[in-house]
Design an enzyme around this catalytic site. Structure first.
Site, PDB file in Angstrom:
ATOM      1  N   CYS A   1      41.457  85.133 -77.976  1.00  0.00           N
ATOM      2  CA  CYS A   1      41.786  86.362 -78.718  1.00  0.00           C
ATOM      3  C   CYS A   1      42.620  87.307 -77.856  1.00  0.00           C
ATOM      4  O   CYS A   1      43.343  88.155 -78.387  1.00  0.00           O
ATOM      5  CB  CYS A   1      40.532  87.045 -79.248  1.00  0.00           C
TER       6      CYS A   1
ATOM      7  N   CYS B   1      34.453  83.861 -79.949  1.00  0.00           N
ATOM      8  CA  CYS B   1      34.400  85.322 -79.935  1.00  0.00           C
ATOM      9  C   CYS B   1      34.059  85.828 -81.339  1.00  0.00           C
ATOM     10  O   CYS B   1      34.736  85.496 -82.311  1.00  0.00           O
ATOM     11  CB  CYS B   1      35.762  85.850 -79.488  1.00  0.00           C
ATOM     12  N   GLU B   2      32.993  86.618 -81.423  1.00  0.00           N
ATOM     13  CA  GLU B   2      32.551  87.054 -82.745  1.00  0.00           C
ATOM     14  C   GLU B   2      33.432  88.155 -83.333  1.00  0.00           C
ATOM     15  O   GLU B   2      33.340  88.474 -84.497  1.00  0.00           O
ATOM     16  CB  GLU B   2      31.094  87.508 -82.712  1.00  0.00           C
ATOM     17  N   HIS B   3      34.306  88.740 -82.516  1.00  0.00           N
ATOM     18  CA  HIS B   3      35.178  89.792 -83.029  1.00  0.00           C
ATOM     19  C   HIS B   3      36.413  89.234 -83.721  1.00  0.00           C
ATOM     20  O   HIS B   3      36.949  89.850 -84.629  1.00  0.00           O
ATOM     21  CB  HIS B   3      35.607  90.738 -81.901  1.00  0.00           C
ATOM     22  N   HIS B   4      36.905  88.096 -83.236  1.00  0.00           N
ATOM     23  CA  HIS B   4      38.131  87.533 -83.803  1.00  0.00           C
ATOM     24  C   HIS B   4      37.964  86.122 -84.350  1.00  0.00           C
ATOM     25  O   HIS B   4      38.896  85.564 -84.909  1.00  0.00           O
ATOM     26  CB  HIS B   4      39.241  87.516 -82.742  1.00  0.00           C
TER      27      HIS B   4
ATOM     28  N   HIS C   1      39.828  83.858 -72.912  1.00  0.00           N
ATOM     29  CA  HIS C   1      39.629  84.241 -74.310  1.00  0.00           C
ATOM     30  C   HIS C   1      40.919  84.096 -75.098  1.00  0.00           C
ATOM     31  O   HIS C   1      41.916  84.772 -74.807  1.00  0.00           O
ATOM     32  CB  HIS C   1      39.136  85.690 -74.385  1.00  0.00           C
TER      33      HIS C   1
ATOM     34  N   GLN D   1      30.899  87.234 -74.552  1.00  0.00           N
ATOM     35  CA  GLN D   1      30.583  86.604 -73.260  1.00  0.00           C
ATOM     36  C   GLN D   1      29.422  87.314 -72.545  1.00  0.00           C
ATOM     37  O   GLN D   1      28.594  86.680 -71.905  1.00  0.00           O
ATOM     38  CB  GLN D   1      31.842  86.591 -72.382  1.00  0.00           C
TER      39      GLN D   1
END
Ligand SMILES: [Zn+2]
Length: 199
Positions: A159, A88-91, A157, A129
């Site tokens: 995250c 996940c590119e956010h976390h 996920h 995703q």
């Protein structure tokens, strides 16, 4: 979770630079980076991170184009339960699950083993995703120009789960359909094929 050979894909320069930053992160969370168990962690983590993002070095379109065959077959081709490991590119935490991919050829087919390879090539990057699902669809669309493409990904996920945002074991499902799969009947056939327990 088998069928995954461990590959050593890292370069010395990047390893040194990333390790230096991991050393700061470990110190930043209040740990002692010089204690025995953590001494080599920055280098190990740097190598692991490079492996987990090695998809940037791969060209998924070329992977498909390298194995195209002319064929009259015009029935749905389904590759299901493809293992997906992504980040996940956010976390910068993992998400993982299964991808199900189908297409209806229009004069060209692709070697079946290439489908899991392009899933991996896109998954091994910083991702969301939704984009992963679309990229796989677009790549098949562009390489094969088929009568339709369908991609469904079900993933967990970390995250969400490790941070307690959602209940444990909840799955996120994303899907992307083109061409013939936009028709209800074809899409239903695909969904029933990936839901059946033939294997
Ligand atoms: Zn996230």
């Amino acid at each position: 979770m088998k069928n995954y050979e461990k590959k050593e894909l890292y370069n010395t320069e990047a390893t040194t630079a990333i390790a230096e930053n991991y050393r700061k992160i470990i110190t930043g969370i209040g740990e002692d980076v010089t204690r025995e168990g953590l001494e080599k962690t920055p280098e190990r983590a740097a190598k692991a991170m490079q492996f987990l993002t090695h998809g940037y070095d791969l060209d998924p379109l070329e992977i498909l184009k390298s194995a195209l065959f002319t064929e009259d077959h015009s029935q749905m081709i389904v590759v299901k339960n493809i293992e997906v490991y992504s980040m996940c590119e956010h976390h910068m935490l993992p998400f993982f699950g299964k991808a199900h991919v189908a297409y209806i050829p229009n004069g060209k087919i692709v070697g079946l083993s290439k489908i899991p390879r392009i899933v991996d090539a896109y998954a091994r990057r910083m991702q969301v995703q939704e984009r992963l699902t679309d990229q796989i669809k677009d790549c098949i669309e562009e390489a094969l120009q088929p009568l339709g493409v369908a991609v469904v990904i079900e993933a967990q996920h970390m995250c969400m789960q490790m941070r307690g945002i959602e209940k444990q074991n909840s799955f996120t499902t994303t899907s992307s359909f083109t061409g013939a799969f936009e028709k209800n009947k074809t899409r239903k056939e695909f969904i029933s094929l990936i839901s059946s327990k033939l294997s």
